[in-house]
Motif scaffolding. Sequence first.
Motif, PDB file in Angstrom:
ATOM      1  N   UNK A  30       0.869  -1.092   0.034  1.00  0.00           N
ATOM      2  CA  UNK A  30       0.152  -0.117  -0.240  1.00  0.00           C
ATOM      3  C   UNK A  30       0.887   1.337   0.188  1.00  0.00           C
ATOM      4  N   UNK A  31       0.425   2.252  -0.721  1.00  0.00           N
ATOM      5  CA  UNK A  31       1.034   3.433  -0.772  1.00  0.00           C
ATOM      6  C   UNK A  31       0.213   4.757  -0.468  1.00  0.00           C
ATOM      7  N   UNK A  32       0.672   5.583   0.518  1.00  0.00           N
ATOM      8  CA  UNK A  32      -0.121   6.950   0.592  1.00  0.00           C
ATOM      9  C   UNK A  32       0.895   7.996   0.208  1.00  0.00           C
ATOM     10  N   UNK A  33       0.292   8.765  -0.573  1.00  0.00           N
ATOM     11  CA  UNK A  33       0.869  10.130  -1.106  1.00  0.00           C
ATOM     12  C   UNK A  33       0.525  11.347  -0.354  1.00  0.00           C
ATOM     13  N   UNK A  34       1.241  12.015   0.322  1.00  0.00           N
ATOM     14  CA  UNK A  34       1.083  13.052   1.208  1.00  0.00           C
ATOM     15  C   UNK A  34       0.312  14.369   0.418  1.00  0.00           C
ATOM     16  N   UNK A  35       0.110  14.268  -0.691  1.00  0.00           N
ATOM     17  CA  UNK A  35      -0.294  15.633  -1.308  1.00  0.00           C
ATOM     18  C   UNK A  35       0.938  16.220  -1.969  1.00  0.00           C
ATOM     19  N   UNK A  36       0.453  17.484  -2.709  1.00  0.00           N
ATOM     20  CA  UNK A  36       1.637  18.201  -3.558  1.00  0.00           C
ATOM     21  C   UNK A  36       2.236  17.484  -4.326  1.00  0.00           C
ATOM     22  N   UNK A  37       1.736  16.673  -5.243  1.00  0.00           N
ATOM     23  CA  UNK A  37       2.311  15.966  -6.272  1.00  0.00           C
ATOM     24  C   UNK A  37       2.570  16.780  -7.478  1.00  0.00           C
ATOM     25  N   UNK A  38       1.864  17.972  -7.611  1.00  0.00           N
ATOM     26  CA  UNK A  38       2.047  19.016  -8.858  1.00  0.00           C
ATOM     27  C   UNK A  38       2.683  20.270  -8.444  1.00  0.00           C
ATOM     28  N   UNK A  64      -5.184  15.321  -0.374  1.00  0.00           N
ATOM     29  CA  UNK A  64      -5.246  16.859  -1.047  1.00  0.00           C
ATOM     30  C   UNK A  64      -4.196  17.655  -0.387  1.00  0.00           C
ATOM     31  N   UNK A  65      -3.240  18.017  -1.230  1.00  0.00           N
ATOM     32  CA  UNK A  65      -2.453  19.068  -0.864  1.00  0.00           C
ATOM     33  C   UNK A  65      -2.838  20.418  -1.012  1.00  0.00           C
ATOM     34  N   UNK A  66      -2.425  21.532  -0.716  1.00  0.00           N
ATOM     35  CA  UNK A  66      -2.874  22.883  -1.001  1.00  0.00           C
ATOM     36  C   UNK A  66      -2.554  23.222  -2.309  1.00  0.00           C
ATOM     37  N   UNK A  67      -1.656  22.705  -2.917  1.00  0.00           N
ATOM     38  CA  UNK A  67      -1.152  22.903  -4.390  1.00  0.00           C
ATOM     39  C   UNK A  67      -2.531  22.286  -5.371  1.00  0.00           C
ATOM     40  N   UNK A 146      -2.735  10.662   8.739  1.00  0.00           N
ATOM     41  CA  UNK A 146      -2.170  11.325   7.410  1.00  0.00           C
ATOM     42  C   UNK A 146      -2.840  12.285   7.259  1.00  0.00           C
ATOM     43  N   UNK A 147      -2.272  13.278   6.876  1.00  0.00           N
ATOM     44  CA  UNK A 147      -2.906  14.480   6.062  1.00  0.00           C
ATOM     45  C   UNK A 147      -2.033  15.396   5.385  1.00  0.00           C
ATOM     46  N   UNK A 148      -2.092  16.181   4.527  1.00  0.00           N
ATOM     47  CA  UNK A 148      -1.056  16.987   3.765  1.00  0.00           C
ATOM     48  C   UNK A 148      -0.180  17.758   4.659  1.00  0.00           C
ATOM     49  N   UNK A 149      -0.914  18.654   5.441  1.00  0.00           N
ATOM     50  CA  UNK A 149      -0.279  19.716   6.567  1.00  0.00           C
ATOM     51  C   UNK A 149      -0.234  19.300   7.962  1.00  0.00           C
ATOM     52  N   UNK A 150      -0.948  18.384   8.213  1.00  0.00           N
ATOM     53  CA  UNK A 150      -1.186  17.874   9.625  1.00  0.00           C
ATOM     54  C   UNK A 150      -2.170  18.734  10.492  1.00  0.00           C
ATOM     55  N   UNK A 151      -2.008  19.126  11.606  1.00  0.00           N
ATOM     56  CA  UNK A 151      -2.762  20.307  12.027  1.00  0.00           C
ATOM     57  C   UNK A 151      -2.057  20.603  13.630  1.00  0.00           C
ATOM     58  N   UNK A 152      -2.160  22.021  13.590  1.00  0.00           N
ATOM     59  CA  UNK A 152      -1.408  22.276  15.101  1.00  0.00           C
ATOM     60  C   UNK A 152      -2.096  21.802  16.149  1.00  0.00           C
ATOM     61  N   UNK A 153      -1.603  22.255  17.243  1.00  0.00           N
ATOM     62  CA  UNK A 153      -2.571  21.949  18.668  1.00  0.00           C
ATOM     63  C   UNK A 153      -2.734  23.199  19.364  1.00  0.00           C
ATOM     64  N   UNK A 167      -9.789  22.613   6.247  1.00  0.00           N
ATOM     65  CA  UNK A 167      -9.059  23.620   5.607  1.00  0.00           C
ATOM     66  C   UNK A 167      -7.403  23.626   6.508  1.00  0.00           C
ATOM     67  N   UNK A 168      -7.366  23.474   7.635  1.00  0.00           N
ATOM     68  CA  UNK A 168      -6.084  23.310   8.440  1.00  0.00           C
ATOM     69  C   UNK A 168      -5.362  22.025   8.111  1.00  0.00           C
ATOM     70  N   UNK A 169      -5.925  20.912   7.729  1.00  0.00           N
ATOM     71  CA  UNK A 169      -5.270  19.677   7.229  1.00  0.00           C
ATOM     72  C   UNK A 169      -4.654  19.705   6.057  1.00  0.00           C
ATOM     73  N   UNK A 170      -4.844  20.852   5.338  1.00  0.00           N
ATOM     74  CA  UNK A 170      -4.255  20.949   4.025  1.00  0.00           C
ATOM     75  C   UNK A 170      -3.377  22.431   4.049  1.00  0.00           C
ATOM     76  N   UNK A 171      -3.563  23.200   5.057  1.00  0.00           N
ATOM     77  CA  UNK A 171      -2.659  24.417   4.884  1.00  0.00           C
ATOM     78  C   UNK A 171      -1.932  24.668   6.213  1.00  0.00           C
ATOM     79  N   UNK A 172      -2.209  24.244   7.131  1.00  0.00           N
ATOM     80  CA  UNK A 172      -1.524  24.350   8.555  1.00  0.00           C
ATOM     81  C   UNK A 172      -0.100  24.615   8.428  1.00  0.00           C
TER      82      UNK A 172
END
Length: 253
Positions: A30-38, A64-67, A146-153, A167-172
């Motif tokens: 299994x593979x997980x790509x964390x986003x921002x592939x482009x 999904x990455x922010x890009x 797993x998420x592209x940007x994670x999330x702060x605490x 939104x934060x999972x993609x941009x944090x």
Amino acid sequence: MLGVIGDIHGCVRTLDALLERLFGEYDIHRLVFLGDIVDRGRYSKEVCDLIIDLRKSYEVTLLLGNHEDVMLDYFHSSLRYGPKQFMKLGGDKTISSFTGGRFDRELAQGKDVSLSAYRYFEPYMDFFNSAVICDSVNYDFLKLHFSHAGIGDGSGNGDDESFSPQFRFVWSRNTDKRKTDYFGYTMVHGHTPVVKIDPQINPNKPYINRGKKGEICSINLDTGCVYGYFLSSMIVDDNGDFEFESVKYKDKG
């Protein structure tokens, strides 16, 4: 075994080298790509083609990455970010890759080519729309989120709690400052290159962020491939034991 891959940004030669190592040395299923592939790199289309081909033989999850978020906004005219934001993030390189350079002159002149270029992206829209915000996996002694940007605490400066978690999972930008886990999960993310966290941190290796008691709160796999550093991955076996593999940037020229 599970392979988790950080931000690729159109660096297909580097991705190919990393995959060759992973499949040659590990029993990856299994593979997980964390986003921002482009964006930013020259070969976004080729990266997408490679991941789509992998789906024929492996279980593949695309986050999904922010890009990707800004790219989809650009082509769907959602106006959440505005057409110029895609270009600021290197979207001109993505359009050039998908269209074979047909709109390079217009892009250099600052023109919006979203309507004209869309037909080259349309066959890939189901692929991009398959990207998810988050995913997770549980092992006996380890739980990974797993998420592209994670999330702060909330412990990092500028971590705006008014934004939705989606939104934060993609941009944090504050996940590397976490002092706690995420509801018992270790966050695995990319988004912010390790080189930008702290000048004392090795920019070529994933960053393990630990809490006050030494527990792992988050793991950052963005080792700045498109900036000439490394493309990194995390390999997790069926018991939850993990290690990292990285390959040097190979897409110059």
